[in-house]
Design a protein around this motif. Structure first.
Motif, PDB file in Angstrom:
ATOM      1  N   LYS A  18      38.017 -77.790 -51.528  1.00 55.71           N
ATOM      2  CA  LYS A  18      38.650 -76.487 -51.768  1.00 55.71           C
ATOM      3  C   LYS A  18      40.069 -76.540 -51.225  1.00 55.71           C
ATOM      4  CE  LYS A  18      34.352 -73.874 -51.296  1.00 55.71           C
ATOM      5  NZ  LYS A  18      33.601 -72.920 -50.463  1.00 55.71           N
ATOM      6  N   ALA A  19      40.987 -75.905 -51.946  1.00 60.68           N
ATOM      7  CA  ALA A  19      42.404 -75.962 -51.586  1.00 60.68           C
ATOM      8  C   ALA A  19      42.673 -75.479 -50.160  1.00 60.68           C
ATOM      9  CB  ALA A  19      43.226 -75.151 -52.585  1.00 60.68           C
ATOM     10  N   GLU A  20      41.888 -74.516 -49.676  1.00 57.90           N
ATOM     11  CA  GLU A  20      42.180 -73.955 -48.350  1.00 57.90           C
ATOM     12  C   GLU A  20      41.934 -74.941 -47.205  1.00 57.90           C
ATOM     13  OE1 GLU A  20      38.271 -71.711 -49.553  1.00 57.90           O
ATOM     14  OE2 GLU A  20      40.023 -72.551 -50.562  1.00 57.90           O
ATOM     15  N   TYR A  21      41.280 -76.063 -47.486  1.00 56.39           N
ATOM     16  CA  TYR A  21      41.042 -77.057 -46.427  1.00 56.39           C
ATOM     17  C   TYR A  21      42.061 -78.196 -46.430  1.00 56.39           C
ATOM     18  CZ  TYR A  21      36.638 -74.730 -45.549  1.00 56.39           C
ATOM     19  OH  TYR A  21      35.691 -73.796 -45.215  1.00 56.39           O
ATOM     20  N   GLY A  23      45.125 -78.267 -45.594  1.00 56.91           N
ATOM     21  CA  GLY A  23      45.925 -78.284 -44.368  1.00 56.91           C
ATOM     22  C   GLY A  23      45.235 -79.038 -43.246  1.00 56.91           C
ATOM     23  N   THR A  55      44.575 -82.969 -53.336  1.00 61.95           N
ATOM     24  CA  THR A  55      44.776 -81.993 -54.406  1.00 61.95           C
ATOM     25  C   THR A  55      44.189 -82.516 -55.710  1.00 61.95           C
ATOM     26  OG1 THR A  55      46.753 -81.085 -53.370  1.00 61.95           O
ATOM     27  CG2 THR A  55      46.529 -80.719 -55.727  1.00 61.95           C
ATOM     28  N   VAL A  58      40.506 -81.828 -55.600  1.00 61.54           N
ATOM     29  CA  VAL A  58      40.219 -80.407 -55.803  1.00 61.54           C
ATOM     30  C   VAL A  58      40.373 -80.036 -57.281  1.00 61.54           C
ATOM     31  CG1 VAL A  58      41.024 -78.054 -55.302  1.00 61.54           C
ATOM     32  CG2 VAL A  58      40.834 -79.729 -53.448  1.00 61.54           C
TER      33      VAL A  58
END
Length: 164
Positions: A18-21, A23, A55, A58
């Motif tokens: 998932k994109a939110e991970y 970072g 990315t 994802v």
């Protein structure tokens, strides 16, 4: 393993795809690269390359499935280099995707104008010293960056010769 084969410390991280991970992945490799003595610019390059590889997972790896799947990151820490493998258990690359991503279609744009993930594998190749992509149960992107000393890739013999 033979006696001449260098040992690596291996750090492993598994994240939801998932994109939110993303970072968390960048922070982890940044901390490892910083500890190894990479310059600020090199650490930024490594973070960007890892961000791109994650990315791609994802966006592409699990699009055929309901389950978001996982991103697996393995950092192999050697004395002279950092080798990072980003892998998934997704659908694998189609050959067209690889060809399309290796084309420098963004040549006219500055990096600031591009979304993360927009340059894909082409960017990873420009940021890292060695890149290998293979398709196994999913896709593995293996990226290596060498620790440089005085602007030259570090080899033991150059240091010992300088001391003579």
């Amino acid at each position: 393993m033979g006696p001449n084969r260098p040992q690596a410390d291996v750090i492993q991280l598994t994240l939801p795809s998932k994109a939110e991970y993303l970072g968390v992945a960048r922070l982890t490799v940044s901390g490892i690269a910083n500890r190894m003595g990479f310059s600020y610019e090199e650490i930024e390059d490594i973070k960007l390359a890892v961000g791109e590889a994650c990315t791609n997972v994802v966006r592409h790896a699990y699009k055929e499935t309901e389950n978001p799947g996982s991103i697996h990151i393995q950092c192999h820490v050697y004395e002279d280099r950092l080798m990072i493998e980003v892998s998934d258990q997704g659908v694998g690359f189609s050959n067209e995707l690889i060809a399309e991503q290796l084309t420098p279609i963004y040549a006219g744009k500055s990096l600031e104008d591009l979304d993360e993930g927009g340059l894909g594998l082409y960017l990873i190749h420009t940021l890292m010293d060695e890149v290998e992509t293979r398709s196994e149960s999913g896709v593995v992107v293996s990226m290596t960056k060498y620790v440089r000393q005085d602007g030259v890739a570090g080899n033991d013999w150059t240091i010992s010769e300088a001391e003579i």
